[in-house]
Design an enzyme around this catalytic site. Structure first.
Site, PDB file in Angstrom:
ATOM      1  N   ASP A 148      -3.299   1.522  10.220  1.00  0.00           N
ATOM      2  CA  ASP A 148      -4.442   2.464  10.336  1.00  0.00           C
ATOM      3  C   ASP A 148      -5.046   2.519  11.842  1.00  0.00           C
ATOM      4  O   ASP A 148      -5.285   3.425  12.044  1.00  0.00           O
ATOM      5  CB  ASP A 148      -5.617   1.878   9.410  1.00  0.00           C
ATOM      6  N   SER A 203       2.088   3.959   2.698  1.00  0.00           N
ATOM      7  CA  SER A 203       2.232   4.270   4.238  1.00  0.00           C
ATOM      8  C   SER A 203       3.254   5.595   3.886  1.00  0.00           C
ATOM      9  O   SER A 203       4.516   5.435   3.652  1.00  0.00           O
ATOM     10  CB  SER A 203       2.444   3.398   5.245  1.00  0.00           C
ATOM     11  N   LYS A 217      -2.183   6.100  16.163  1.00  0.00           N
ATOM     12  CA  LYS A 217      -2.883   4.828  15.600  1.00  0.00           C
ATOM     13  C   LYS A 217      -3.390   3.466  16.398  1.00  0.00           C
ATOM     14  O   LYS A 217      -3.590   2.750  15.924  1.00  0.00           O
ATOM     15  CB  LYS A 217      -1.887   4.397  14.433  1.00  0.00           C
ATOM     16  N   CYS A 253       0.616  -1.111  -0.175  1.00  0.00           N
ATOM     17  CA  CYS A 253      -0.113   0.005   0.007  1.00  0.00           C
ATOM     18  C   CYS A 253       0.757   1.350   0.111  1.00  0.00           C
ATOM     19  O   CYS A 253       2.120   1.209  -0.449  1.00  0.00           O
ATOM     20  CB  CYS A 253      -0.993   0.150   1.263  1.00  0.00           C
TER      21      CYS A 253
HETATM   22  P1  RI2 Z   1       0.313   6.575   6.802  1.00  0.00           P
HETATM   23  C1  RI2 Z   1      -3.554   3.654   4.491  1.00  0.00           C
HETATM   24  O1  RI2 Z   1      -5.010   3.602   4.314  1.00  0.00           O
HETATM   25  C2  RI2 Z   1      -2.743   2.567   4.240  1.00  0.00           C
HETATM   26  O2  RI2 Z   1      -3.629   1.143   4.849  1.00  0.00           O
HETATM   27  C3  RI2 Z   1      -1.574   2.769   5.043  1.00  0.00           C
HETATM   28  O3  RI2 Z   1      -0.886   1.353   5.514  1.00  0.00           O
HETATM   29  C4  RI2 Z   1      -2.130   3.416   6.119  1.00  0.00           C
HETATM   30  O4  RI2 Z   1      -3.275   3.929   5.647  1.00  0.00           O
HETATM   31  C5  RI2 Z   1      -1.331   4.381   7.030  1.00  0.00           C
HETATM   32  O5  RI2 Z   1      -0.758   5.314   6.395  1.00  0.00           O
HETATM   33  P2  RI2 Z   1      -5.898   3.961   3.156  1.00  0.00           P
HETATM   34  O6  RI2 Z   1      -6.277   5.528   3.326  1.00  0.00           O
HETATM   35  O7  RI2 Z   1      -0.577   7.226   7.833  1.00  0.00           O
HETATM   36  O8  RI2 Z   1      -5.161   4.107   2.016  1.00  0.00           O
HETATM   37  O9  RI2 Z   1       1.473   5.564   7.434  1.00  0.00           O
HETATM   38  O10 RI2 Z   1      -7.112   3.266   3.276  1.00  0.00           O
HETATM   39  O11 RI2 Z   1       0.387   7.327   5.408  1.00  0.00           O
END
Ligand code: RI2
Length: 330
Positions: free
Chosen positions: A205, A137, A241, A135
């Site tokens: 998340d 992050s 988180k 994904c």
């Molecule tokens: P950061 C995202 O969720 C992904 O699952 C990713 O791993 C997580 O948020 C954390 O992201 P989505 O919004 O806060 O794409 O580290 O569904 O950027």
């Protein structure tokens, strides 16, 4: 009509829509976006009653908290802000300032936390590590980029596509921009490649009190494969988180998104049920360590983080079900 019941500012509603349709996404970014929306809301209030102002801010927080259900960062950000003004006494400007100050504090804290995770996480990576990430992050990218820039130039990264929304493309682009060698792979090929991987690095998340990591769908499969291959599975997660409510027994709600993200409406699969969960749960025994801005912890220490450094128990919860699960959609 009091402004608390009037239409909410266009810009606030726009942020809510962007979170819902994932134009603003990533758990940390979502949290900062709701804090920004609270600032915009507070600055736009034109009435003069402190109580009505609180009611109006509550309405804004409710709209923001009904966008996406899973990332606790969103609810922790709102609780951090509301805790400051809800019980406060004083005139309108005093209360308005409390909202703005708390929201700005949260944004600054969050930006610094991601940087700090980058610094701590980068030390865990070795100079010629082959890293796999899933994904998109920001915290995970921060750690990888920081390691690469601090002379660990042998680092290379495998990035999963991350269907159905393909956020892996955003990650691949971001890493490539920093000069890091990147290989994009289909989600289903992770086991094929795991023998070449030294470390898996992902974001989160939500982290539950028992250390379970809720992250993008597919994460738990990767963790399973990493465990089989004896590869370290590292999670980069800011303390906001961690979910305080899970300490009190609440489950984390897994968002189900529209089936059209999986199968285009133009397909001829009429009558087929389609499910599209956006997240899954990786049990703590598959997680080697969680890197937070206050240090590296084993997943089993999640409850301690919630207790010692915890964000206030969220007053907010998601109030809307995103998809009717049992309706064929095509
Ligand atoms: P950061 C995202 O969720 C992904 O699952 C990713 O791993 C997580 O948020 C954390 O992201 P989505 O919004 O806060 O794409 O580290 O569904 O950027």
């Amino acid at each position: 009509m009091p402004q608390s019941e009037a239409k909410l500012p266009e810009e606030v509603l726009e942020i809510a829509t962007k979170i819902k349709n994932m134009k603003i996404r990533g758990a940390g970014r979502i949290a900062r976006a709701v804090a920004r929306a609270m600032i915009i809301g507070a600055e736009s209030y034109r009435g003069n009653s402190p109580e009505e102002f609180k009611e109006y801010m509550r309405n804004i927080a409710n709209v923001l908290s009904s966008t996406r259900p899973t990332a606790v960062s969103l609810f922790n950000a709102l609780s951090y802000i509301s805790r400051r003004y809800e019980k406060a006494e004083g005139g309108l400007e005093v209360i308005r300032n409390l909202v703005i100050t708390a929201a700005k504090e949260f944004i600054n804290y969050s930006l610094n936390a991601v940087k700090r995770i980058g610094e701590i996480g980068s030390k865990v990576l070795r100079s010629d590590d082959s890293v796999l990430t899933h994904c998109n992050s920001h915290a995970a990218i921060e750690a990888i980029v920081k390691a690469f820039k601090s002379s660990k130039r042998g680092i290379k990264v495998l990035v999963t596509e991350t269907r159905p929304r393909f956020q892996g493309y955003i990650t691949a682009e971001a890493l490539l921009k920093e000069g890091i060698p990147v290989t994009l792979i289909p989600d289903s090929s992770v086991r094929y490649f795991m023998r070449d991987v030294d470390k898996v690095v992902v974001g989160a998340d939500t982290i539950a009190a028992n250390g379970a990591v809720i992250n993008k769908i597919g994460t738990s499969l990767i963790a399973l494969i990493a465990k089989e291959a004896n590869v370290d599975f590292l999670v980069m997660a800011e303390t906001y988180k961690f979910s305080p409510a899970t300490l009190l027994g609440e489950y984390v709600k897994i968002e189900e998104r529209p089936p059209q993200e999986v199968v285009p409406t133009s397909s001829n699969l009429k009558g087929v049920y389609v499910r599209n969960p956006a997240f899954d749960v990786t049990p703590p025994e598959y997680v080697t360590a969680i890197v937070t801005e206050i240090g590296i912890i084993p997943p089993q220490a999640a409850a301690l983080i919630i207790k010692e450094y915890g964000w206030p128990i969220a007053n907010y919860e998601h109030r809307e079900i995103a998809v009717e699960e049992d309706e064929p959609i095509l």
